[in-house]
Design an enzyme around this catalytic site. Sequence first.
Site, short mmCIF file in Angstrom:
data_model
loop_
_atom_site.label_atom_id
_atom_site.label_comp_id
_atom_site.label_asym_id
_atom_site.label_seq_id
_atom_site.Cartn_x
_atom_site.Cartn_y
_atom_site.Cartn_z
N HIS A 147 -9.46 -4.01 -0.67
CA HIS A 147 -8.62 -2.96 -0.23
C HIS A 147 -8.85 -1.61 -0.13
O HIS A 147 -8.64 -0.69 0.85
CB HIS A 147 -7.29 -3.23 -0.95
CG HIS A 147 -6.08 -2.17 -0.73
ND1 HIS A 147 -4.82 -2.59 -0.17
CD2 HIS A 147 -5.73 -0.88 -0.89
CE1 HIS A 147 -4.15 -1.73 0.21
NE2 HIS A 147 -4.60 -0.70 -0.32
N GLU A 148 -9.46 -1.03 -1.03
CA GLU A 148 -9.79 0.22 -1.40
C GLU A 148 -10.95 0.50 -0.28
O GLU A 148 -11.21 1.75 0.08
CB GLU A 148 -10.08 0.78 -3.00
CG GLU A 148 -8.72 0.63 -3.62
CD GLU A 148 -7.68 1.29 -3.25
OE1 GLU A 148 -7.86 2.43 -2.65
OE2 GLU A 148 -6.51 1.11 -3.49
N HIS A 152 -9.99 1.37 2.75
CA HIS A 152 -9.39 2.51 2.96
C HIS A 152 -10.73 3.60 3.45
O HIS A 152 -10.44 4.38 4.58
CB HIS A 152 -8.58 3.09 1.83
CG HIS A 152 -7.12 2.67 1.95
ND1 HIS A 152 -6.36 3.00 2.88
CD2 HIS A 152 -6.58 1.88 1.02
CE1 HIS A 152 -4.97 2.67 2.38
NE2 HIS A 152 -5.30 1.83 1.25
N CYS A 202 0.88 -1.15 0.04
CA CYS A 202 -0.01 -0.07 0.09
C CYS A 202 0.92 1.23 -0.01
O CYS A 202 2.04 1.43 0.87
CB CYS A 202 -0.99 0.10 1.24
SG CYS A 202 -2.12 1.22 1.38
#
Length: 132
Positions: free
Chosen positions: A81-82, A85, A38
């Site tokens: 993953h996004e 976030h 990341c």
Amino acid sequence: QFGYNIQMICLNLGKPQTLFNPKITFRSEDTFMMWDDCLSFPELMVSVRRHKSISITFQNENGELISWSNLPQDVSELLQHEIDHLNGVLAVDIATKPTGTCTEAEGGECIAIIPRSDWLKNREMYETWFRK
């Protein structure tokens, strides 16, 4: 500052697009382990468990509600993953020790967060950590 709660992911999966307020609506029972990297911590590689497939809903640039179902593993991993976030979750927050054999690791124990420089030098060894 404007009183609007908008989350967005800009990506290019063959064409540039923006996903507004994406939500995961399905997670496969099947999961897999991987080394995640990341830009938030470019010097680290983190072992995480992800779902092999997910489905999502989001709004496009025109405000239309779009659904993507049973996405392939690579796209599912990226979106997990996004979306993490967007929800304030980093890979280091969900780091999971690999469950394979780690005989070459310090003390023979797998660790979930490693220096990227070491991962680059010993990538083949670290990939075996996910094999039983």
